[in-house]
Enzyme design. Structure first.
Site, short mmCIF file in Angstrom:
data_model
loop_
_atom_site.label_atom_id
_atom_site.label_comp_id
_atom_site.label_asym_id
_atom_site.label_seq_id
_atom_site.Cartn_x
_atom_site.Cartn_y
_atom_site.Cartn_z
N ALA A 9 0.83 -1.22 0.00
CA ALA A 9 0.00 0.00 0.00
C ALA A 9 0.85 1.26 0.00
CB ALA A 9 -0.93 -0.01 1.21
N GLY A 11 1.96 2.79 -2.87
CA GLY A 11 1.82 3.55 -4.12
C GLY A 11 0.95 4.79 -3.94
N ARG A 15 -3.53 7.31 -10.94
CA ARG A 15 -4.73 7.35 -11.77
C ARG A 15 -5.96 7.85 -11.01
NH1 ARG A 15 -3.29 1.31 -13.78
NH2 ARG A 15 -2.13 1.42 -11.82
N THR A 79 6.13 -3.35 -7.22
CA THR A 79 5.51 -4.26 -6.24
C THR A 79 6.52 -5.24 -5.65
OG1 THR A 79 4.80 -5.55 -8.17
CG2 THR A 79 3.15 -4.14 -7.15
N ASN A 376 -43.98 20.29 27.01
CA ASN A 376 -44.63 20.49 25.73
C ASN A 376 -44.23 21.86 25.18
OD1 ASN A 376 -46.63 21.01 23.66
ND2 ASN A 376 -47.71 19.25 24.50
C1 UD1 Z 1 -0.43 -5.14 -10.28
C2 UD1 Z 1 0.27 -6.33 -10.93
C3 UD1 Z 1 -0.60 -6.83 -12.07
C4 UD1 Z 1 -1.96 -7.22 -11.54
C5 UD1 Z 1 -2.61 -6.08 -10.77
C6 UD1 Z 1 -3.83 -6.58 -10.05
C7 UD1 Z 1 2.69 -6.02 -10.75
C8 UD1 Z 1 3.93 -5.64 -11.47
N1 UD1 Z 1 1.55 -5.94 -11.44
O1 UD1 Z 1 -0.53 -4.12 -11.25
O2 UD1 Z 1 0.01 -7.95 -12.70
O3 UD1 Z 1 -2.80 -7.62 -12.61
O4 UD1 Z 1 -1.71 -5.56 -9.78
O5 UD1 Z 1 -4.58 -5.55 -9.48
O6 UD1 Z 1 2.76 -6.44 -9.61
N2 UD1 Z 1 2.69 -0.70 -4.59
C9 UD1 Z 1 3.63 -0.42 -3.62
N3 UD1 Z 1 4.86 0.01 -4.01
C10 UD1 Z 1 5.21 0.15 -5.30
C11 UD1 Z 1 4.25 -0.12 -6.29
C12 UD1 Z 1 2.98 -0.55 -5.90
O7 UD1 Z 1 3.37 -0.55 -2.43
O8 UD1 Z 1 6.37 0.53 -5.55
C13 UD1 Z 1 1.35 -1.14 -4.16
C14 UD1 Z 1 0.27 -0.15 -4.54
O9 UD1 Z 1 0.05 0.77 -3.49
C15 UD1 Z 1 -0.94 -1.05 -4.79
C16 UD1 Z 1 -0.33 -2.39 -5.16
O10 UD1 Z 1 1.03 -2.34 -4.81
O11 UD1 Z 1 -1.71 -1.22 -3.60
C17 UD1 Z 1 -0.45 -2.66 -6.67
O12 UD1 Z 1 0.17 -1.60 -7.36
P1 UD1 Z 1 -0.41 -0.99 -8.68
O13 UD1 Z 1 0.47 0.08 -9.16
O14 UD1 Z 1 -1.86 -0.71 -8.54
O15 UD1 Z 1 -0.22 -2.26 -9.66
P2 UD1 Z 1 -1.01 -2.58 -10.98
O16 UD1 Z 1 -0.49 -1.76 -12.08
O17 UD1 Z 1 -2.46 -2.55 -10.74
CA CA Z 2 -3.76 -1.88 -9.04
#
Ligand code: UD1
Ligand code: CA
Length: 455
Positions: A9, A11, A15, A79, A376
Site C-alpha cells: 500500500a 503507491g 490514476r 511491487t 410540551n
Molecule cells: C499489479 C500487478 C498486475 C496485476 C494487478 C492486479 C505487478 C507488477 N503488477 O498491477 O500484474 O494484474 O496488480 O490488481 O505487480 N505498490 C507499492 N509500491 C510500489 C508499487 C505498488 O506498495 O512501488 C502497491 C500499490 O500501493 C498497490 C499495489 O502495490 O496497492 C499494486 O500496485 P499498482 O500500481 O496498482 O499495480 P497494478 O499496475 O495494478
Molecule cells: Ca492496481
C-alpha cells in the site's frame, strides 16, 4: 502451519488524481484498505504487515487500532521492491499471503481457498488468476503448452497477442515466505516501467526448480483492483449491495436496495424497515422495529427500538426508544432524545437533552437546552441561545408547557409545571407552578373612515 500476510500500500495511485493516498479513499464509508485487512482477518491470519510509503502517516493513523505492523518503502520502485521491505517483518518459515491494498472487494473466503490450495498442493508459490471480459490494465497470465505458468506480462509490456489474453493476475499470491524473499533479491528492472515487478518472482522460483501454480477463481467480483474513480464507484455499488443483502438476511427490510445507501459500519436490528431514498452513514446503530425514511439521512447516531424517522436529517444524535421524528426534522450533534419523545415538522435540535415523553411538534429551534419529562413546546418556539458572543443554556423542568411562539432568552430556567403565554418573550427565570405572560395588552383602535373621492 503459521500464516502471515503482507498488504502492499505504498503507491500513490496516480490514476486517482488525488492528494490522498489511493488506499484511503472511502468505499461505503470505509477506506479501501480496511476491507483488505478485514478479509485477511476473516481468513484467520492476524500477523499482518502493511507496506506504506505515500502518505504513510495518514495510512498508519487511519489503520491504528487494527493491530498491524508497518514497514516503509521510501521510494516506490515497484511491487517486488515493496514486498522486499517486509522481509524483516515476516517469519521465513511462515506461509505468506501477499495482497494489494487496492482490492477492497476481496473477502476472507477467497483467501481461505488460496491457503487450502497451498496446503494441498505443497507448492512454493501460487498466484490467483481470473478471467475478465475486459482484462485491460491487468497483468496477463502466460501459460506454457502443458498449462503451467510461464510468466506474467504487464499491460504496458505486453505484445498485441498477449493483450488478447483474458486470464489476469489478481495480484493475490501465496508463498513459502523464505523462498519468495530469497528470490526477490534477484529481480531486475528490465521492463517498460523500470520497476521491480513482484510478478517476475514466479519464473525465478520456477527456474530454480520450485513448484509454482496458478489458482483460477470464478468469483470475478472479488478480484477487481481499483485504479481510478470509475472503478471505485463500481466497487462501491458491489459493497453496498453485499451489505444490504447481509442486513436483509438478518431480518431488516430494505424496501428498495437500489435507492438505499447504508455504510458498511452501520448496524441495524431485526424488523426495522428502511424506506426508499435513505442514506445511513458512519458509526450508526439502529435498534429493532424502527421505520426509517423515506428520504432520511442519518450519520454517526445511535437509535433505539421502535423509533420512526420520516424525511429527516439526523447528525451525531442519540435517540432512545419509542421516539417519533419528522417529517422534516433536523437533529444536530449532541441532540439527545430520551424515551417517547416526539419531534415534529421543521424542528431543529442542537446540543440538548429532551426528557422522556416531551413533545416539540412544530416549527421550533431548541439549542443548548435541557428539557425535563413531559415538557410540551408550542409551535414556533425559539431558544435564543446566542448573544452574539456566547451560547447560553435554557432549562425547562418537568411538565413545563411553553405557549406557541415563545422566545426563551437564555440563560433562563422555568420551574416545573409552569407555563408561558403564547407570544411571550421570556427573559427572566420563572418559578414552579406559575403562568408567565409577557405581552402588551391588546388595544383596539378604530379605523378612520375612508374619505369619499367625490367629496
Ligand atoms: C499489479 C500487478 C498486475 C496485476 C494487478 C492486479 C505487478 C507488477 N503488477 O498491477 O500484474 O494484474 O496488480 O490488481 O505487480 N505498490 C507499492 N509500491 C510500489 C508499487 C505498488 O506498495 O512501488 C502497491 C500499490 O500501493 C498497490 C499495489 O502495490 O496497492 C499494486 O500496485 P499498482 O500500481 O496498482 O499495480 P497494478 O499496475 O495494478
Ligand atoms: Ca492496481
Amino acid at each position: 502451519m503459521k500464516y502471515s500476510a503482507v498488504i502492499l500500500a505504498a503507491g500513490k495511485g496516480v490514476r486517482m488524481h488525488s492528494q490522498m493516498p489511493k488506499v484511503l479513499h472511502r468505499i461505503a464509508g470505509k477506506p479501501m484498505i480496511w476491507y483488505v485487512v478485514k478479509a485477511v482477518k476473516e481468513a484467520g491470519i492476524d500477523d499482518i504487515t502493511v507496506v506504506v510509503g505515500h502518505g504513510r502517516e495518514l495510512v498508519e493513523e487511519t489503520l491504528s487500532g487494527e493491530n498491524l505492523h508497518f514497514v516503509v518503502q521510501e521510494q516506490q520502485l515497484g511491487t517486488g521492491h515493496a514486498l522486499m521491505q517486509a522481509q524483516g517483518s515476516v517469519n521465513p518459515d511462515h506461509t505468506l499471503v501477499v495482497l494489494a491494498g487496492d482490492t477492497p472487494l476481496l473477502e476472507g473466503k477467497t483467501i481461505k481457498k488460496l491457503l487450502d490450495f497451498h496446503r494441498q498442493q505443497q507448492v512454493r508459490a501460487i498466484v490467483l488468476s481470473g478471467l475478465l471480459p475486459d482484462p485491460y490494465g491487468y497483468g496477463r497470465i502466460i501459460r506454457q503448452a502443458d498449462g503451467g505458468l510461464e510468466r506474467i506480462v504487464e499491460e504496458k509490456d505486453a505484445s498485441p497477442d498477449e493483450k488478447k489474453i483474458a486470464e489476469i493476475n489478481t495480484g493475490m499470491y501465496c508463498f513459502q515466505a523464505g523462498a519468495v524473499f530469497a528470490a526477490l533479491s534477484r529481480l531486475d528492472r528490465s521492463n517498460v516501467q523500470g520497476e521491480y515487478y513482484l510478478t517476475d518472482v514466479l519464473p525465478i522460483l520456477k527456474n530454480d526448480g520450485h513448484q509454482v501454480a496458478v489458482l483460477a477463481t470464478d468469483e470475478i467480483d472479488q478480484i477487481h483492483g481499483i485504479n481510478d474513480r470509475v472503478q471505485m464507484a463500481q466497487a462501491e455499488a458491489i459493497i453496498r449491495q453485499r451489505h444490504n443483502r447481509e442486513l436483509m438476511k438478518n431480518g431488516v427490510t430494505v424496501m428498495a436496495p437500489e435507492t438505499t445507501f447504508i455504510d458498511s459500519s452501520v448496524k441495524i436490528g431485526m424488523d426495522t424497515v428502511i424506506y426508499p431514498f435513505t442514506i445511513i452513514e458512519g458509526e450508526t446503530s439502529i435498534g429493532q422495529n424502527c421505520t426509517i425514511g423515506p428520504y432520511t439521512h442519518i450519520n454517526d447516531s445511535s437509535i433505539g427500538n421502535d423509533v420512526a424517522i420520516e424525511s429527516s436529517r439526523v447528525k451525531e444524535a442519540r435517540i432512545s426508544n419509542h421516539c417519533n421524528i419528522g417529517p422534516f426534522a433536523y437533529l444536530r450533534p449532541e441532540a439527545e432524545l430520551q424515551d417517547n419523545v416526539k419531534v415534529g415538522d421543521f424542528v431543529e435540535i442542537k446540543k440538548s437533552i429532551i426528557g422522556a415523553g416531551s413533545k416539540i411538534p412544530h416549527l421550533s429551534y431548541v439549542g443548548d437546552a435541557i428539557l425535563g419529562k413531559q415538557v410540551n413546546i408550542g409551535a414556533g418556539t425559539i431558544t435564543c441561545n446566542y448573544d452574539g458572543k456566547k451560547k447560553h443554556r435554557t432549562i425547562l423542568e418537568d411538565r413545563v408547557f411553553i405557549g406557541s411562539n415563545t422566545n426563551l432568552v437564555a440563560p433562563v430556567t422555568i420551574g416545573e409545571d409552569s407555563m408561558t403565554g403564547a407570544g411571550s418573550t421570556i427573559t427572566r427565570d420563572i418559578p414552579a407552578n406559575t403562568l408567565a405572560v409577557e405581552r402588551a395588552e391588546q388595544r383596539h383602535i378604530r379605523k378612520m373612515r375612508k374619505s369619499n373621492p367625490g367629496e
